[in-house]
Scaffold this motif. Structure first.
Motif, PDB file in Angstrom:
ATOM      1  N   ASP A  85       0.703  -1.144  -0.254  1.00  0.00           N
ATOM      2  CA  ASP A  85      -0.029  -0.007   0.070  1.00  0.00           C
ATOM      3  C   ASP A  85       0.836   1.278  -0.150  1.00  0.00           C
ATOM      4  O   ASP A  85       0.293   2.470  -0.127  1.00  0.00           O
ATOM      5  N   CYS A  86       2.174   1.076   0.332  1.00  0.00           N
ATOM      6  CA  CYS A  86       3.058   2.178   0.268  1.00  0.00           C
ATOM      7  C   CYS A  86       3.803   2.497  -0.933  1.00  0.00           C
ATOM      8  O   CYS A  86       4.113   1.732  -1.598  1.00  0.00           O
ATOM      9  N   PRO A  87       4.299   3.845  -0.933  1.00  0.00           N
ATOM     10  CA  PRO A  87       4.924   4.368  -2.299  1.00  0.00           C
ATOM     11  C   PRO A  87       6.529   3.956  -2.109  1.00  0.00           C
ATOM     12  O   PRO A  87       6.945   3.439  -0.925  1.00  0.00           O
ATOM     13  N   SER A  88       7.278   3.866  -3.188  1.00  0.00           N
ATOM     14  CA  SER A  88       8.593   3.378  -3.128  1.00  0.00           C
ATOM     15  C   SER A  88       9.343   4.180  -2.280  1.00  0.00           C
ATOM     16  O   SER A  88      10.415   3.759  -1.564  1.00  0.00           O
ATOM     17  N   THR A  89       9.270   5.402  -2.045  1.00  0.00           N
ATOM     18  CA  THR A  89       9.855   6.107  -1.169  1.00  0.00           C
ATOM     19  C   THR A  89       9.580   5.870   0.304  1.00  0.00           C
ATOM     20  O   THR A  89      10.685   6.316   1.074  1.00  0.00           O
ATOM     21  N   LEU A  90       8.658   5.454   0.606  1.00  0.00           N
ATOM     22  CA  LEU A  90       8.344   5.057   2.103  1.00  0.00           C
ATOM     23  C   LEU A  90       7.580   3.373   2.066  1.00  0.00           C
ATOM     24  O   LEU A  90       6.741   3.497   2.284  1.00  0.00           O
ATOM     25  N   PRO A  91       8.616   2.692   1.797  1.00  0.00           N
ATOM     26  CA  PRO A  91       8.153   1.173   1.358  1.00  0.00           C
ATOM     27  C   PRO A  91       7.439   0.489   2.423  1.00  0.00           C
ATOM     28  O   PRO A  91       6.814  -0.513   2.039  1.00  0.00           O
ATOM     29  N   LYS A  92       7.673   0.586   3.527  1.00  0.00           N
ATOM     30  CA  LYS A  92       7.140  -0.210   4.644  1.00  0.00           C
ATOM     31  C   LYS A  92       6.008   0.345   5.539  1.00  0.00           C
ATOM     32  O   LYS A  92       5.927   1.482   5.999  1.00  0.00           O
ATOM     33  N   CYS A  93       4.971  -0.458   5.639  1.00  0.00           N
ATOM     34  CA  CYS A  93       3.822  -0.172   6.547  1.00  0.00           C
ATOM     35  C   CYS A  93       3.976  -0.479   7.993  1.00  0.00           C
ATOM     36  O   CYS A  93       4.339  -1.838   8.336  1.00  0.00           O
ATOM     37  N   GLY A  94       4.249   0.381   8.796  1.00  0.00           N
ATOM     38  CA  GLY A  94       4.190  -0.164  10.162  1.00  0.00           C
ATOM     39  C   GLY A  94       3.276   0.774  11.148  1.00  0.00           C
ATOM     40  O   GLY A  94       2.626   1.516  10.802  1.00  0.00           O
ATOM     41  N   SER A  95       3.298   0.314  12.281  1.00  0.00           N
ATOM     42  CA  SER A  95       2.569   0.672  13.576  1.00  0.00           C
ATOM     43  C   SER A  95       3.178   1.690  14.236  1.00  0.00           C
ATOM     44  O   SER A  95       4.315   1.411  14.679  1.00  0.00           O
ATOM     45  N   VAL A  96       2.569   3.018  14.379  1.00  0.00           N
ATOM     46  CA  VAL A  96       3.197   3.895  15.112  1.00  0.00           C
ATOM     47  C   VAL A  96       2.737   3.746  16.703  1.00  0.00           C
ATOM     48  O   VAL A  96       1.430   4.015  17.009  1.00  0.00           O
ATOM     49  N   MET A  97       3.623   3.213  17.598  1.00  0.00           N
ATOM     50  CA  MET A  97       3.249   3.007  18.765  1.00  0.00           C
ATOM     51  C   MET A  97       3.251   4.218  19.689  1.00  0.00           C
ATOM     52  O   MET A  97       4.231   4.101  20.416  1.00  0.00           O
ATOM     53  N   ALA A  98       2.346   4.924  19.595  1.00  0.00           N
ATOM     54  CA  ALA A  98       2.422   6.254  20.302  1.00  0.00           C
ATOM     55  C   ALA A  98       1.906   5.890  21.903  1.00  0.00           C
ATOM     56  O   ALA A  98       1.416   4.782  22.246  1.00  0.00           O
ATOM     57  N   GLN A  99       2.615   6.412  22.751  1.00  0.00           N
ATOM     58  CA  GLN A  99       2.555   6.160  24.406  1.00  0.00           C
ATOM     59  C   GLN A  99       1.104   6.696  24.883  1.00  0.00           C
ATOM     60  O   GLN A  99       0.817   5.777  25.710  1.00  0.00           O
ATOM     61  N   PHE A 100       0.575   7.857  24.487  1.00  0.00           N
ATOM     62  CA  PHE A 100      -0.546   8.279  25.340  1.00  0.00           C
ATOM     63  C   PHE A 100      -1.488   8.451  24.116  1.00  0.00           C
ATOM     64  O   PHE A 100      -2.564   9.329  24.562  1.00  0.00           O
ATOM     65  N   SER A 101      -1.488   7.828  23.045  1.00  0.00           N
ATOM     66  CA  SER A 101      -2.864   8.018  22.226  1.00  0.00           C
ATOM     67  C   SER A 101      -3.000   6.823  21.266  1.00  0.00           C
ATOM     68  O   SER A 101      -2.100   5.618  21.253  1.00  0.00           O
ATOM     69  N   THR A 102      -3.979   6.761  20.348  1.00  0.00           N
ATOM     70  CA  THR A 102      -4.159   5.642  19.663  1.00  0.00           C
ATOM     71  C   THR A 102      -3.197   5.346  18.713  1.00  0.00           C
ATOM     72  O   THR A 102      -2.731   6.335  18.048  1.00  0.00           O
ATOM     73  N   SER A 103      -2.788   4.212  18.494  1.00  0.00           N
ATOM     74  CA  SER A 103      -1.770   3.776  17.503  1.00  0.00           C
ATOM     75  C   SER A 103      -2.323   3.926  16.139  1.00  0.00           C
ATOM     76  O   SER A 103      -3.279   4.055  15.935  1.00  0.00           O
ATOM     77  N   PHE A 104      -1.473   4.255  15.017  1.00  0.00           N
ATOM     78  CA  PHE A 104      -2.070   4.451  13.788  1.00  0.00           C
ATOM     79  C   PHE A 104      -1.251   3.784  12.825  1.00  0.00           C
ATOM     80  O   PHE A 104       0.434   3.778  13.152  1.00  0.00           O
ATOM     81  N   GLN A 105      -1.383   3.363  11.453  1.00  0.00           N
ATOM     82  CA  GLN A 105      -0.734   2.785  10.607  1.00  0.00           C
ATOM     83  C   GLN A 105      -0.043   3.945   9.695  1.00  0.00           C
ATOM     84  O   GLN A 105      -0.703   4.929   9.472  1.00  0.00           O
ATOM     85  N   LEU A 106       1.188   3.691   9.494  1.00  0.00           N
ATOM     86  CA  LEU A 106       2.031   4.952   8.755  1.00  0.00           C
ATOM     87  C   LEU A 106       2.991   4.099   7.728  1.00  0.00           C
ATOM     88  O   LEU A 106       3.711   3.025   8.213  1.00  0.00           O
ATOM     89  N   CYS A 107       3.400   4.814   6.688  1.00  0.00           N
ATOM     90  CA  CYS A 107       4.206   4.387   5.669  1.00  0.00           C
ATOM     91  C   CYS A 107       5.508   4.830   5.939  1.00  0.00           C
ATOM     92  O   CYS A 107       5.636   6.133   6.174  1.00  0.00           O
ATOM     93  N   THR A 108       6.755   4.074   6.377  1.00  0.00           N
ATOM     94  CA  THR A 108       7.936   4.445   6.744  1.00  0.00           C
ATOM     95  C   THR A 108       9.058   3.974   5.944  1.00  0.00           C
ATOM     96  O   THR A 108       8.847   3.175   4.948  1.00  0.00           O
ATOM     97  N   ALA A 109      10.140   4.389   6.240  1.00  0.00           N
ATOM     98  CA  ALA A 109      11.169   4.237   5.154  1.00  0.00           C
ATOM     99  C   ALA A 109      11.648   2.837   5.271  1.00  0.00           C
ATOM    100  O   ALA A 109      12.418   2.032   4.361  1.00  0.00           O
ATOM    101  N   CYS A 110      11.758   2.313   6.444  1.00  0.00           N
ATOM    102  CA  CYS A 110      12.432   0.888   6.676  1.00  0.00           C
ATOM    103  C   CYS A 110      11.889   0.271   7.903  1.00  0.00           C
ATOM    104  O   CYS A 110      11.426   0.743   8.786  1.00  0.00           O
TER     105      CYS A 110
END
Length: 318
Positions: free
Chosen positions: A174-199
């Motif tokens: 689902d992610c573009p070639s510039t940010l090819p990895k889909c990962g979960s942002v594990m925020a400490q005090f809010s709801t986590s969300f999915q985000l495209c990241t570099a690695c």
């Protein structure tokens, strides 16, 4: 003219001359008295200025209150400012300051020490200082992708509908070639969300930026994690940069090494080191102390400096 009249005239003339002389003498005396008063006032003002000067730049026992940590006294440059005293340790400092009336962590900053940046706590804070922007529309209720924001070329959007909620990605494809990895942002005090990241691992990074670095699921490929990863210079924000050059030298008691890093001056004895430094294991280091007596200036946080430290109250940003 009779003898009696001559005596009376002589007596009157003498009395007149005496009165004039007394008036002149009294006027001069008055002037002298005014001069004494003026001199006394000047001396008092001079004394006050001298006292103030001693408070601001004189001995540590000087100052309006006679205490090394009171007023503006205590050092050639107390660093207190705005009526806040200079300090040897945090115990010399008030729990709040005129510029920061909210109580917080009391600190005594050593001379030259940078003012700490405010803590995290701004709106949308997710528990770390460098929170990534949450994808636009993340968490919106949906039934199909059409219910979510359209993809955006400049910022990530939650354009995919997944299990009834909009999200930026569900898998790597689902992610573009510039940010090819889909990962979960594990925020400490809010709801986590999915985000495209570099690695997700070092193996995902190119040779010129071989390290995958990040926190809470937000990553980037960088040239270095620490200075030990650099052949020369120091690691700053994931990039190796020169700390010093022939035209940009290091600070006091430091020298530029062949690897373009600042290091303490080499020495054989204390005489080879600047004021308030001592030769330790072949290098100039700040002289340790427990009182001002061993320093040429002031003992601040266990080290010798030219002046007192400055009080600072560390609070979390609103």
């Amino acid at each position: 003219m009779t003898t009696a009249r001559i005596h009376l005239l002589a007596w009157s003339l003498a009395a007149f001359l005496l009165a004039c002389g007394s008036g002149t003498t009294g006027e001069n005396a008055g002037r002298a008295g005014s001069g004494s008063q003026s001199n006394s006032s000047d001396a008092g003002a001079g004394g006050a200025h001298t006292g103030a000067g001693a408070g601001a730049g004189g001995a540590q026992a000087a100052g309006a209150s006679g205490s090394h940590s009171a007023g503006n006294g205590g050092s050639a440059n107390s660093g207190g400012g705005a009526g806040i005293p200079g300090c040897h340790t945090p115990s010399d400092c008030p729990s709040s300051t005129p510029t920061n009336p909210v109580s917080g962590v009391v600190m005594c900053l050593s001379p030259g020490q940078a003012t700490p940046s405010p803590g995290c706590g701004a709106p949308q804070w997710c528990g770390q200082c460098n929170c990534p922007p949450q994808p636009t529309g993340d968490g919106m209720p949906c039934q199909t992708n059409a219910d979510c924001p359209a993809p955006n070329a400049t910022a990530q959007t939650a354009s995919l509908c997944n299990a009834g909620a909009c999200t930026a990605c569900t898998q790597n494809s689902d992610c573009p070639s510039t940010l090819p990895k889909c990962g979960s942002v594990m925020a400490q005090f809010s709801t986590s969300f999915q985000l495209c990241t570099a690695c997700a691992a070092d193996s995902d990074c190119p040779s010129e930026r071989p390290y995958c670095q990040g926190s809470y699921g937000v990553t980037a490929c960088v040239a270095c994690r620490t200075t030990t990863d650099c052949a020369s210079g120091v690691c700053a924000s994931g990039v190796c940069v020169s700390q010093c050059t022939a035209n940009a030298q290091c600070g006091e008691a430091m020298e530029c090494s062949s690897a373009q890093r600042c290091q303490p001056l080499s020495c054989q004895s204390d005489a080879d080191c600047p004021t308030n430094r001592a030769c330790t294991n072949g290098y100039c280091s700040r002289r340790a102390c427990t009182s001002d007596a061993v320093c040429q200036g002031a003992c601040v946080n266990g080290g010798c400096y030219d002046s007192l430290g400055r009080c600072f109250v560390y609070t979390q940003a609103p």
